[in-house]
Design a protein around this motif. Structure first.
Motif, PDB file in Angstrom:
ATOM      1  N   LEU A  10     104.345  26.422  67.089  1.00  0.00           N
ATOM      2  CA  LEU A  10     104.996  27.141  65.931  1.00  0.00           C
ATOM      3  C   LEU A  10     106.138  26.110  65.495  1.00  0.00           C
ATOM      4  CD1 LEU A  10     105.566  30.471  67.467  1.00  0.00           C
ATOM      5  CD2 LEU A  10     104.305  30.254  65.422  1.00  0.00           C
ATOM      6  N   GLN A  11     106.044  24.883  65.905  1.00  0.00           N
ATOM      7  CA  GLN A  11     107.257  23.911  65.551  1.00  0.00           C
ATOM      8  C   GLN A  11     107.065  23.703  63.999  1.00  0.00           C
ATOM      9  OE1 GLN A  11     107.857  20.175  67.529  1.00  0.00           O
ATOM     10  NE2 GLN A  11     106.545  20.724  69.069  1.00  0.00           N
ATOM     11  N   PHE A  12     105.745  23.810  63.508  1.00  0.00           N
ATOM     12  CA  PHE A  12     105.502  23.601  62.140  1.00  0.00           C
ATOM     13  C   PHE A  12     104.775  25.109  61.596  1.00  0.00           C
ATOM     14  CE2 PHE A  12     105.196  19.591  64.047  1.00  0.00           C
ATOM     15  CZ  PHE A  12     106.169  18.616  63.347  1.00  0.00           C
ATOM     16  N   ALA A  13     105.510  26.173  61.741  1.00  0.00           N
ATOM     17  CA  ALA A  13     104.773  27.210  61.427  1.00  0.00           C
ATOM     18  C   ALA A  13     104.553  27.514  59.989  1.00  0.00           C
ATOM     19  CB  ALA A  13     105.774  28.586  62.097  1.00  0.00           C
ATOM     20  N   ARG A 200     103.556  15.502  67.126  1.00  0.00           N
ATOM     21  CA  ARG A 200     104.015  16.668  67.322  1.00  0.00           C
ATOM     22  C   ARG A 200     103.243  17.723  66.690  1.00  0.00           C
ATOM     23  NH1 ARG A 200     108.715  18.004  65.453  1.00  0.00           N
ATOM     24  NH2 ARG A 200     109.221  16.146  64.189  1.00  0.00           N
ATOM     25  N   TRP A 201     102.827  17.526  65.596  1.00  0.00           N
ATOM     26  CA  TRP A 201     101.972  18.291  64.928  1.00  0.00           C
ATOM     27  C   TRP A 201     100.320  18.262  65.593  1.00  0.00           C
ATOM     28  CZ3 TRP A 201     101.773  21.017  59.954  1.00  0.00           C
ATOM     29  CH2 TRP A 201     100.506  21.459  59.591  1.00  0.00           C
ATOM     30  N   ILE A 202     100.033  17.376  65.711  1.00  0.00           N
ATOM     31  CA  ILE A 202      98.579  17.378  66.436  1.00  0.00           C
ATOM     32  C   ILE A 202      98.707  17.707  67.901  1.00  0.00           C
ATOM     33  CG2 ILE A 202      98.452  14.927  66.832  1.00  0.00           C
ATOM     34  CD1 ILE A 202      95.260  15.150  65.667  1.00  0.00           C
ATOM     35  N   SER A 203      99.659  17.362  68.635  1.00  0.00           N
ATOM     36  CA  SER A 203      99.831  17.706  69.953  1.00  0.00           C
ATOM     37  C   SER A 203      99.479  19.079  70.374  1.00  0.00           C
ATOM     38  CB  SER A 203     100.820  17.047  70.591  1.00  0.00           C
ATOM     39  OG  SER A 203     101.998  17.870  70.000  1.00  0.00           O
ATOM     40  N   GLY A 204      99.836  19.949  69.344  1.00  0.00           N
ATOM     41  CA  GLY A 204      99.723  21.437  69.414  1.00  0.00           C
ATOM     42  C   GLY A 204      98.252  22.019  68.955  1.00  0.00           C
TER      43      GLY A 204
END
Length: 259
Positions: A10-13, A200-204
């Motif tokens: 949800l960091q980049f929801a 941070r995007w791809i680690s989620g």
């Protein structure tokens, strides 16, 4: 089994949610009674289905206990969430709208599932899904090149690796099944804020199976080198880090017999 993190996802929801909105804009259902979201994740997008169709009963299904637990905060009298695997999920009765957002890419050979998914939709109903189509981009190419390095290859061998087909492939599949099909692709230019934004995007999402396969001694070195390679491939600009992201969209209406 990959353990998914709702907070990381949800960091980049907003950026992750935009393709869902664009997909639903092409679904022509006017007043469906039953709507299902397969691979509902943390549930915030599933809840928008109830606002889009105020008379519908909405069900979100996901195989991640962590995601379903997070999704429960969006449950109410018309929206509910259950644990389930889309490979085996079957509704009690055919539904009016079946949606799957950024999920099918995790199922190897998922095109063979399309007849069964379509069978879960009533005649005249809608099947709509979206999958990433960016697996040749540096974000993934760098990940898998590093995972194949002899330092990490034993630990990462056989981890889940997402894949998707092109719009024309899905169009052919569903047209052959008797659907009217709208298929297209879009490349978004996401402008991500903060340091190590692409990591941070791809680690989620896409990198999570690889990162979890590494032990506590291997992971820090892997992450440091991967971050460095990503920074070189996606340099930070004045307004943020630009992440080009191709996505594939398919909206199919099941044809009513006799028409």
């Amino acid at each position: 089994m990959v353990v998914w993190s709702p907070s990381t996802y949800l960091q980049f929801a907003d950026e992750r949610g935009r393709p869902f909105v664009d997909l639903l804009a092409r679904v022509g259902a006017e007043d469906p009674a039953t709507v299902v979201d397969l691979g509902c994740g943390p549930g915030q997008l599933t809840a928008t289905l109830a606002r889009r169709w105020p008379s519908a009963s909405v069900l979100g299904v996901d195989s991640s206990p962590e995601m379903v637990a997070q999704a429960q905060e969006h449950a109410d009298g018309r929206v509910r969430f259950v644990l389930g695997d889309l490979r085996t999920w079957t509704p009690a009765a055919p539904v009016d709208v079946l949606v799957s957002n950024a999920t099918l890419q995790w199922v190897p050979g998922h095109r063979v599932l399309l007849p069964r998914l379509l069978a879960a939709v009533r005649p005249g109903g809608w099947l709509a899904f979206q999958v990433p189509g960016n697996f040749a981009e540096p974000s993934h190419a760098l990940l898998h090149a590093l995972a194949a390095d002899p330092r990490y290859a034993d630990a990462t061998r056989g981890v889940a690796r997402p894949a998707a087909a092109d719009p024309a492939d899905y169009l052919d599949d569903l047209t052959a099944l008797g659907c009217t099909v709208d298929a297209w692709e879009t490349t978004y230019l996401h402008v991500l804020a903060g340091p190590d934004a692409v990591f941070r995007w791809i680690s989620g999402t896409g990198a999570r199976p690889v990162l979890q396969a590494l032990d506590d001694e291997q992971r820090p070195a892997f992450e440091a080198e991967y971050r460095s390679r990503l920074t070189a491939a996606y340099p930070e600009r004045a307004g943020g880090t630009v992440l080009p992201f191709r996505r594939v969209f398919v909206v199919a209406q099941r044809v009513v017999a006799g028409r």
